[in-house]
Design an enzyme around this catalytic site. Structure first.
Site, PDB file in Angstrom:
ATOM      1  N   LYS A  13      12.758   2.613   0.794  1.00  0.00           N
ATOM      2  CA  LYS A  13      13.314   2.091  -0.280  1.00  0.00           C
ATOM      3  C   LYS A  13      13.152   2.540  -1.761  1.00  0.00           C
ATOM      4  CE  LYS A  13      11.572  -2.023   0.538  1.00  0.00           C
ATOM      5  NZ  LYS A  13      10.732  -1.560   1.534  1.00  0.00           N
ATOM      6  N   ARG A  88      13.244 -10.827  -0.857  1.00  0.00           N
ATOM      7  CA  ARG A  88      12.442 -10.834   0.086  1.00  0.00           C
ATOM      8  C   ARG A  88      12.284 -11.939   1.318  1.00  0.00           C
ATOM      9  NH1 ARG A  88       9.304  -6.335  -1.108  1.00  0.00           N
ATOM     10  NH2 ARG A  88       7.350  -6.213   0.042  1.00  0.00           N
ATOM     11  N   ARG A 127       1.104   7.924   2.860  1.00  0.00           N
ATOM     12  CA  ARG A 127       1.500   7.964   1.517  1.00  0.00           C
ATOM     13  C   ARG A 127       0.293   7.900   0.400  1.00  0.00           C
ATOM     14  NH1 ARG A 127       5.417   3.248   0.100  1.00  0.00           N
ATOM     15  NH2 ARG A 127       3.696   1.838   1.073  1.00  0.00           N
ATOM     16  N   ARG A 164      -2.589   3.353  -2.278  1.00  0.00           N
ATOM     17  CA  ARG A 164      -2.255   2.116  -2.297  1.00  0.00           C
ATOM     18  C   ARG A 164      -3.208   1.313  -1.610  1.00  0.00           C
ATOM     19  NH1 ARG A 164       3.975   0.725  -2.396  1.00  0.00           N
ATOM     20  NH2 ARG A 164       3.170  -0.989  -1.236  1.00  0.00           N
ATOM     21  N   ARG A 175       1.974  -6.956   6.599  1.00  0.00           N
ATOM     22  CA  ARG A 175       3.170  -6.717   5.820  1.00  0.00           C
ATOM     23  C   ARG A 175       4.357  -6.525   6.604  1.00  0.00           C
ATOM     24  NH1 ARG A 175       1.250  -1.651   2.542  1.00  0.00           N
ATOM     25  NH2 ARG A 175       3.454  -1.453   2.018  1.00  0.00           N
TER      26      ARG A 175
HETATM   27  P1  AP5 Z   1       8.652   4.518   0.075  1.00  0.00           P
HETATM   28  O1  AP5 Z   1       9.782   5.153  -0.344  1.00  0.00           O
HETATM   29  O2  AP5 Z   1       7.474   4.439  -0.744  1.00  0.00           O
HETATM   30  O3  AP5 Z   1       9.037   3.259   1.185  1.00  0.00           O
HETATM   31  P2  AP5 Z   1       9.114   1.844   0.679  1.00  0.00           P
HETATM   32  O4  AP5 Z   1      10.445   1.302   1.656  1.00  0.00           O
HETATM   33  O5  AP5 Z   1       9.586   1.742  -0.889  1.00  0.00           O
HETATM   34  O6  AP5 Z   1       7.784   1.113   1.074  1.00  0.00           O
HETATM   35  P3  AP5 Z   1       6.774  -0.111   0.311  1.00  0.00           P
HETATM   36  O7  AP5 Z   1       5.816   0.204   1.183  1.00  0.00           O
HETATM   37  O8  AP5 Z   1       6.666   0.536  -0.874  1.00  0.00           O
HETATM   38  O9  AP5 Z   1       7.611  -1.304   0.333  1.00  0.00           O
HETATM   39  P4  AP5 Z   1       6.928  -2.580   0.604  1.00  0.00           P
HETATM   40  O10 AP5 Z   1       8.165  -3.261   0.561  1.00  0.00           O
HETATM   41  O11 AP5 Z   1       6.117  -2.787   1.561  1.00  0.00           O
HETATM   42  O12 AP5 Z   1       6.086  -2.727  -0.720  1.00  0.00           O
HETATM   43  P5  AP5 Z   1       6.436  -3.146  -2.153  1.00  0.00           P
HETATM   44  O13 AP5 Z   1       5.926  -2.529  -3.136  1.00  0.00           O
HETATM   45  O14 AP5 Z   1       7.909  -3.606  -2.468  1.00  0.00           O
HETATM   46  O15 AP5 Z   1       8.213   5.625   1.381  1.00  0.00           O
HETATM   47  C1  AP5 Z   1       6.752   5.537   1.878  1.00  0.00           C
HETATM   48  C2  AP5 Z   1       6.373   6.895   2.507  1.00  0.00           C
HETATM   49  O16 AP5 Z   1       7.184   7.515   3.477  1.00  0.00           O
HETATM   50  C3  AP5 Z   1       6.180   7.768   1.444  1.00  0.00           C
HETATM   51  O17 AP5 Z   1       5.003   8.508   1.479  1.00  0.00           O
HETATM   52  C4  AP5 Z   1       7.352   8.634   1.218  1.00  0.00           C
HETATM   53  O18 AP5 Z   1       7.047   9.909   0.645  1.00  0.00           O
HETATM   54  C5  AP5 Z   1       7.585   8.803   2.825  1.00  0.00           C
HETATM   55  N1  AP5 Z   1       9.047   8.818   2.833  1.00  0.00           N
HETATM   56  C6  AP5 Z   1      10.134   8.439   2.610  1.00  0.00           C
HETATM   57  N2  AP5 Z   1      11.285   8.363   3.096  1.00  0.00           N
HETATM   58  C7  AP5 Z   1      10.934   9.351   4.351  1.00  0.00           C
HETATM   59  C8  AP5 Z   1      11.502   9.832   5.012  1.00  0.00           C
HETATM   60  N3  AP5 Z   1      13.047   9.925   5.132  1.00  0.00           N
HETATM   61  N4  AP5 Z   1      10.858  10.623   6.079  1.00  0.00           N
HETATM   62  C9  AP5 Z   1       9.559  10.838   6.073  1.00  0.00           C
HETATM   63  N5  AP5 Z   1       9.082  10.542   5.001  1.00  0.00           N
HETATM   64  C10 AP5 Z   1       9.589   9.678   4.052  1.00  0.00           C
HETATM   65  O19 AP5 Z   1       5.488  -4.774  -2.067  1.00  0.00           O
HETATM   66  C11 AP5 Z   1       4.088  -4.564  -2.103  1.00  0.00           C
HETATM   67  C12 AP5 Z   1       3.757  -5.928  -1.954  1.00  0.00           C
HETATM   68  O20 AP5 Z   1       4.049  -6.790  -3.251  1.00  0.00           O
HETATM   69  C13 AP5 Z   1       4.153  -7.075  -0.906  1.00  0.00           C
HETATM   70  O21 AP5 Z   1       3.616  -6.693   0.217  1.00  0.00           O
HETATM   71  C14 AP5 Z   1       3.940  -8.555  -1.383  1.00  0.00           C
HETATM   72  O22 AP5 Z   1       2.686  -8.735  -1.468  1.00  0.00           O
HETATM   73  C15 AP5 Z   1       4.537  -8.066  -3.046  1.00  0.00           C
HETATM   74  N6  AP5 Z   1       5.943  -8.264  -3.238  1.00  0.00           N
HETATM   75  C16 AP5 Z   1       6.800  -7.238  -3.824  1.00  0.00           C
HETATM   76  N7  AP5 Z   1       8.066  -7.898  -3.910  1.00  0.00           N
HETATM   77  C17 AP5 Z   1       7.908  -9.067  -3.471  1.00  0.00           C
HETATM   78  C18 AP5 Z   1       8.825 -10.195  -3.478  1.00  0.00           C
HETATM   79  N8  AP5 Z   1      10.135  -9.966  -4.015  1.00  0.00           N
HETATM   80  N9  AP5 Z   1       8.451 -11.325  -3.183  1.00  0.00           N
HETATM   81  C19 AP5 Z   1       7.296 -11.597  -3.124  1.00  0.00           C
HETATM   82  N10 AP5 Z   1       6.161 -10.489  -3.129  1.00  0.00           N
HETATM   83  C20 AP5 Z   1       6.714  -9.540  -3.225  1.00  0.00           C
END
Ligand code: AP5
Length: 287
Positions: A13, A88, A127, A164, A175
């Site tokens: 994402k 979410r 990552r 991270r 997660r």
């Molecule tokens: P990346 O693009 O970073 O993936 P992502 O989908 O953004 O993954 P996240 O882990 O950031 O999502 P998340 O939803 O768990 O975390 P968030 O920060 O929102 O890609 C991942 C890796 O793969 C990278 O190294 C990239 O280079 C690689 N990659 C990408 N595309 C690729 C491809 N096509 N092929 C190969 N490699 C590839 O949330 C973190 C925490 O915050 C949550 O756990 C929760 O506690 C809190 N939180 C966030 N939002 C909310 C909410 N709305 N409500 C409540 N709590 C929340």
């Protein structure tokens, strides 16, 4: 455009949002990034969010909704936005719907990025993020290049890669479980509203971008092309005083074979070569 990107942790994402930001010129609003920066600043919000984040659970809806309300009210979000990691759960999706109704800014599309479990874990484990500029890399699929062109734009030194804190094995498992239980139901929620598009996001990053653009009806950016005159004949263009094509275009110009060091024999052949004939100018007709 007002877009939501849905998908499990590691689905890409954040990576794809960045590309949309560049292509569409609208902001990426990532609740994960906003929360991490609140934690890093040590604000009250960050203090309250920290424990849930470290445990891989969702942060309280009221905290997240307050943050989103404020961010969507900012000027740059009026032209559109990409929501990454929000909503979410169903409560957040309903709250977003109400908020966007008030703002008269309904969503245009919700794209679900589908990636299988093993690949998600592989991506998350590789990552790494630059502690200074925040750029995201992957040790397995997109490591930082050793060349000077890939120095950190903030420090001018090589990127300082950190993992991270919630990318450890135990937290990732939680997660992914929370995603299945709380976030996956949003697929049906948005399908029922006619907004959902699903793409297979298990492919190379550029290919996923192509599929995403196709799902959104966005055209891929055209590659830079040499100026028209330079395309016809680079030499003539230079002669005519045309501007030099940009670096990218220069590469596109046909390459000449590198000159061989001339042997004596060939040098003499060259000297005996036919002299260049000049095309005589046609005399101007007198009126
Ligand atoms: P990346 O693009 O970073 O993936 P992502 O989908 O953004 O993954 P996240 O882990 O950031 O999502 P998340 O939803 O768990 O975390 P968030 O920060 O929102 O890609 C991942 C890796 O793969 C990278 O190294 C990239 O280079 C690689 N990659 C990408 N595309 C690729 C491809 N096509 N092929 C190969 N490699 C590839 O949330 C973190 C925490 O915050 C949550 O756990 C929760 O506690 C809190 N939180 C966030 N939002 C909310 C909410 N709305 N409500 C409540 N709590 C929340």
């Amino acid at each position: 455009m007002r877009i939501v990107l849905l998908g499990a942790p590691g689905a890409g994402k954040g990576t794809q949002s960045q590309r949309l930001v560049e292509r569409l010129g609208i902001p990426q609003i990532s609740t994960g990034d906003l929360l991490r920066s609140a934690v890093a600043r040590g604000s009250e919000l960050g203090r309250q969010a920290r424990e849930a984040m470290e445990g891989g659970r969702l942060v309280d809806d009221s905290l997240v909704l307050g943050m989103i309300r404020e961010r969507l009210g900012e000027r740059d979000a009026r032209r559109g936005f990409i929501l990454d990691g929000f909503p979410r759960n169903l409560a957040q999706a309903h709250a977003l719907e109400r908020l966007l109704e008030q703002l008269r800014q309904p969503l245009d599309a919700v794209v679900q990025l589908e990636v299988d479990y093993r690949e998600l874990v592989r991506r998350i484990s590789g990552r790494r993020t630059c502690a200074d500029c925040g750029r995201v890399f992957n040790l397995l699929t997109s490591p930082p290049a050793a060349s000077a062109s890939q120095l950190c734009p903030k420090t001018g030194a090589p990127h300082r890669l950190v993992q991270r804190p919630d990318d450890n094995e135990a937290t990732v498992a939680e997660r992914l479980r929370v995603y299945d239980e709380k976030t996956r139901p949003l697929v049906d929620f948005y399908r029922a509203r006619g907004l959902l598009r699903v793409i297979d996001a298990q492919a190379e990053v550029g290919e996923v971008t192509r599929r995403l653009y196709q799902a959104l009806g966005v055209r891929m950016a055209r590659k830079a092309r040499p100026a028209k005159a330079a395309r016809r004949s680079p030499r003539r263009a230079a002669h005519k005083g045309a501007a030099r094509p940009k670096a990218a275009n220069r590469r596109a110009a046909p390459r000449r074979k590198p000159a061989r060091p001339a042997s004596r024999a060939s040098a003499s052949r060259t000297s005996r070569a036919k002299p260049r004939t000049r095309v005589p100018q046609r005399p101007r007709r007198k009126r």
